[in-house]
Design a protein around this motif. Structure first.
Motif, PDB file in Angstrom:
ATOM      1  N   PHE A   1       0.815  -1.114   0.024  1.00 20.27           N
ATOM      2  CA  PHE A   1       0.185  -0.190  -0.029  1.00 20.27           C
ATOM      3  C   PHE A   1       0.798   1.201   0.055  1.00 20.27           C
ATOM      4  CE2 PHE A   1      -2.610  -3.467   1.666  1.00 20.27           C
ATOM      5  CZ  PHE A   1      -3.943  -3.117   0.968  1.00 20.27           C
ATOM      6  N   VAL A   2       1.996   1.139   0.703  1.00 19.74           N
ATOM      7  CA  VAL A   2       2.952   2.184   0.948  1.00 19.74           C
ATOM      8  C   VAL A   2       3.777   2.421  -0.745  1.00 19.74           C
ATOM      9  CG1 VAL A   2       4.784   3.446   1.808  1.00 19.74           C
ATOM     10  CG2 VAL A   2       3.434   2.177   3.052  1.00 19.74           C
ATOM     11  N   ARG A   3       4.156   1.114  -1.072  1.00 20.79           N
ATOM     12  CA  ARG A   3       4.691   1.087  -2.464  1.00 20.79           C
ATOM     13  C   ARG A   3       4.023   1.870  -3.556  1.00 20.79           C
ATOM     14  NH1 ARG A   3       6.066  -4.735  -1.261  1.00 20.79           N
ATOM     15  NH2 ARG A   3       7.963  -4.816  -0.320  1.00 20.79           N
ATOM     16  N   LEU A   4       2.915   1.467  -3.570  1.00 15.56           N
ATOM     17  CA  LEU A   4       1.983   2.024  -4.686  1.00 15.56           C
ATOM     18  C   LEU A   4       1.645   3.629  -4.648  1.00 15.56           C
ATOM     19  CD1 LEU A   4      -1.029  -0.610  -4.470  1.00 15.56           C
ATOM     20  CD2 LEU A   4       0.341  -0.091  -6.363  1.00 15.56           C
ATOM     21  N   ALA A   5       2.037   4.163  -3.593  1.00  9.72           N
ATOM     22  CA  ALA A   5       1.823   5.506  -3.361  1.00  9.72           C
ATOM     23  C   ALA A   5       3.195   6.246  -3.902  1.00  9.72           C
ATOM     24  CB  ALA A   5       1.515   5.785  -2.071  1.00  9.72           C
ATOM     25  N   LEU A   6       4.342   5.605  -3.529  1.00 17.11           N
ATOM     26  CA  LEU A   6       5.694   5.923  -3.835  1.00 17.11           C
ATOM     27  C   LEU A   6       5.631   5.823  -5.582  1.00 17.11           C
ATOM     28  CD1 LEU A   6       7.634   4.558  -0.886  1.00 17.11           C
ATOM     29  CD2 LEU A   6       7.179   7.177  -1.267  1.00 17.11           C
ATOM     30  N   GLU A   7       5.393   4.826  -5.832  1.00 18.20           N
ATOM     31  CA  GLU A   7       5.560   4.447  -7.346  1.00 18.20           C
ATOM     32  C   GLU A   7       4.414   5.350  -8.251  1.00 18.20           C
ATOM     33  OE1 GLU A   7       7.680   2.383  -8.876  1.00 18.20           O
ATOM     34  OE2 GLU A   7       8.453   1.235  -7.403  1.00 18.20           O
ATOM     35  N   ASP A   8       3.373   5.545  -7.822  1.00 17.53           N
ATOM     36  CA  ASP A   8       2.530   6.373  -8.427  1.00 17.53           C
ATOM     37  C   ASP A   8       2.995   7.688  -8.603  1.00 17.53           C
ATOM     38  OD1 ASP A   8      -0.560   6.730  -9.635  1.00 17.53           O
ATOM     39  OD2 ASP A   8      -0.212   8.338  -8.275  1.00 17.53           O
ATOM     40  N   ALA A   9       3.601   8.353  -7.484  1.00 18.63           N
ATOM     41  CA  ALA A   9       4.062   9.706  -7.548  1.00 18.63           C
ATOM     42  C   ALA A   9       5.432   9.849  -8.230  1.00 18.63           C
ATOM     43  CB  ALA A   9       4.061  10.198  -6.200  1.00 18.63           C
TER      44      ALA A   9
ATOM     45  N   LEU B   1       2.884  13.917  -1.706  1.00 19.17           N
ATOM     46  CA  LEU B   1       2.946  13.331  -2.908  1.00 19.17           C
ATOM     47  C   LEU B   1       1.904  13.827  -3.797  1.00 19.17           C
ATOM     48  CD1 LEU B   1       4.130   9.557  -2.137  1.00 19.17           C
ATOM     49  CD2 LEU B   1       5.635  11.410  -2.553  1.00 19.17           C
ATOM     50  N   LYS B   2       1.171  14.718  -3.332  1.00 12.43           N
ATOM     51  CA  LYS B   2       0.202  15.155  -3.945  1.00 12.43           C
ATOM     52  C   LYS B   2      -1.028  14.176  -4.133  1.00 12.43           C
ATOM     53  CE  LYS B   2       2.691  18.824  -6.413  1.00 12.43           C
ATOM     54  NZ  LYS B   2       2.794  19.499  -7.812  1.00 12.43           N
ATOM     55  N   LEU B   3      -1.369  13.264  -3.069  1.00  9.66           N
ATOM     56  CA  LEU B   3      -2.233  12.242  -3.072  1.00  9.66           C
ATOM     57  C   LEU B   3      -3.412  12.460  -2.381  1.00  9.66           C
ATOM     58  CD1 LEU B   3       0.122   9.029  -3.618  1.00  9.66           C
ATOM     59  CD2 LEU B   3      -1.306  10.038  -5.420  1.00  9.66           C
ATOM     60  N   SER B   4      -3.258  13.542  -1.421  1.00  7.91           N
ATOM     61  CA  SER B   4      -4.342  14.054  -0.509  1.00  7.91           C
ATOM     62  C   SER B   4      -4.204  15.496  -0.789  1.00  7.91           C
ATOM     63  CB  SER B   4      -4.198  13.534   0.800  1.00  7.91           C
ATOM     64  OG  SER B   4      -3.280  14.081   1.334  1.00  7.91           O
ATOM     65  N   PRO B   5      -5.457  16.030  -0.290  1.00  4.23           N
ATOM     66  CA  PRO B   5      -5.516  17.453  -0.052  1.00  4.23           C
ATOM     67  C   PRO B   5      -4.831  18.110   0.949  1.00  4.23           C
ATOM     68  CG  PRO B   5      -7.791  16.401  -0.540  1.00  4.23           C
ATOM     69  CD  PRO B   5      -6.770  15.411  -0.117  1.00  4.23           C
ATOM     70  N   ARG B   6      -4.678  19.370   1.251  1.00  7.17           N
ATOM     71  CA  ARG B   6      -3.748  19.979   2.172  1.00  7.17           C
ATOM     72  C   ARG B   6      -4.631  20.422   3.441  1.00  7.17           C
ATOM     73  NH1 ARG B   6       1.538  20.541   1.641  1.00  7.17           N
ATOM     74  NH2 ARG B   6       2.776  20.203  -0.232  1.00  7.17           N
ATOM     75  N   ASP B   7      -5.825  20.409   3.024  1.00  9.61           N
ATOM     76  CA  ASP B   7      -7.014  20.945   4.111  1.00  9.61           C
ATOM     77  C   ASP B   7      -7.383  20.056   5.132  1.00  9.61           C
ATOM     78  OD1 ASP B   7     -10.073  20.052   3.561  1.00  9.61           O
ATOM     79  OD2 ASP B   7      -8.706  20.021   1.744  1.00  9.61           O
TER      80      ASP B   7
ATOM     81  N   ARG C   1     -13.373  13.936  -8.586  1.00 12.00           N
ATOM     82  CA  ARG C   1     -12.610  14.168  -9.520  1.00 12.00           C
ATOM     83  C   ARG C   1     -10.872  13.831  -9.263  1.00 12.00           C
ATOM     84  NH1 ARG C   1     -14.602  19.204 -12.999  1.00 12.00           N
ATOM     85  NH2 ARG C   1     -16.866  18.566 -13.129  1.00 12.00           N
ATOM     86  N   LYS C   2     -10.453  14.093  -7.840  1.00  7.90           N
ATOM     87  CA  LYS C   2      -9.009  13.993  -7.508  1.00  7.90           C
ATOM     88  C   LYS C   2      -8.871  12.564  -7.108  1.00  7.90           C
ATOM     89  CE  LYS C   2      -5.137  15.559  -6.133  1.00  7.90           C
ATOM     90  NZ  LYS C   2      -3.991  15.834  -7.201  1.00  7.90           N
ATOM     91  N   MET C   3      -7.687  12.024  -7.623  1.00  6.84           N
ATOM     92  CA  MET C   3      -7.215  10.820  -7.087  1.00  6.84           C
ATOM     93  C   MET C   3      -6.531  10.899  -6.014  1.00  6.84           C
ATOM     94  SD  MET C   3      -5.288   7.808  -7.047  1.00  6.84           S
ATOM     95  CE  MET C   3      -3.715   8.432  -7.657  1.00  6.84           C
ATOM     96  N   SER C   4      -6.723   9.753  -5.034  1.00  4.39           N
ATOM     97  CA  SER C   4      -5.961   9.681  -3.699  1.00  4.39           C
ATOM     98  C   SER C   4      -5.304   8.574  -3.534  1.00  4.39           C
ATOM     99  CB  SER C   4      -6.870  10.301  -2.726  1.00  4.39           C
ATOM    100  OG  SER C   4      -7.856   9.125  -2.351  1.00  4.39           O
TER     101      SER C   4
END
Length: 236
Positions: A17-25, A82-88, A163-166
């Motif tokens: 689950f962590v690898r996928l985030a790193l690889e996507d980004a 990694l721009k995979l979640s909003p900042r708010d 619309r935003k992927m996370s």
């Protein structure tokens, strides 16, 4: 930032689950335990050598001087970077809540083959596993996937935030991949009722970073040592 990921070298497991985030980004990272001497380094950190706050178990991530453990906690940290979640805060906490629900789901997946004890082999608890898996496929998988189906629908789709992927969408991709491996017969039936979740899976699979990763040697194949295991007798 170059990240350092610590996880078991021969399974996808929770580390995936962590690898996928790193690889996507397209993030730079070292998968430590898969390199020479990596297991020794990972075990030393778990023993607390040189650190007053050792992690209990992998996966854990080293980011600069920080050492962060637990999948949901790691993704909560990585998300905005990694721009995979909003900042708010509101949406970040909402995603974190969803990821913790994925964590609960993954625990129940694991229990289909180890319902009695993690210290015993699957062969030592096959009757109990059979009974547990029946209830899991009949009730729990539809309940979890049905929940995420509803969340995607309420967001307006095509992802859990709209619309935003996370990173939660990446995790749903992995859940569907794993369930298809472990329970191919049952998933053929179950997936018909969760088209939104299947749609997330299909969109994630086409993302450039994920597509490249899946075709690489970095992606460890599913096997019967990980969380998602295929035992035909459990797939009804």
């Amino acid at each position: 930032m170059r990240y350092t990921l610590y996880y078991w070298p021969s399974i996808q497991g929770r580390g995936e689950f962590v690898r996928l985030a790193l690889e996507d980004a397209g993030a730079a990272y070292d998968d430590v335990a898969r390199g020479t001497g990596g297991m020794d380094r990972m075990m030393a950190m778990m023993k607390g050598e040189g650190d007053k706050r050792p992690p209990f178990a992998p996966p854990f991530l080293k980011a600069g001087k920080l050492v962060i453990a637990q999948v949901a906690n790691i993704l909560f940290y990585l998300g905005p970077r990694l721009k995979l979640s909003p900042r708010d805060e509101t949406n970040r906490l909402w995603l974190h809540q969803l990821q913790l629900t994925v964590t609960d789901f993954v625990k129940e997946v694991h229990d289909t083959h180890h319902p009695v004890s993690t210290g015993q082999y699957y062969e030592d608890q096959k009757p109990e596993a059979k009974k547990y898996a029946e209830g899991f496929l009949k009730d729990r998988v539809p309940k979890y996937l049905g929940y995420f189906e509803k969340i995607i629908d309420k967001s307006g789709g095509p992802y859990v935030l709209g619309r935003k992927m996370s990173y939660v969408d990446l995790s749903l991709f992995q859940v569907i991949e794993g369930l298809r491996y472990a329970f191919p017969k049952a998933m053929t039936r179950i997936e018909r009722k969760v088209p939104n979740v299947v749609g997330v899976h299909d969109r994630v699979a086409k993302r450039p970073g994920i597509k490249k990763y899946l075709a690489s040697k970095r992606r460890i194949a599913f096997n019967e040592d990980g969380i998602f295991r295929h035992y035909p007798e459990l797939d009804e």
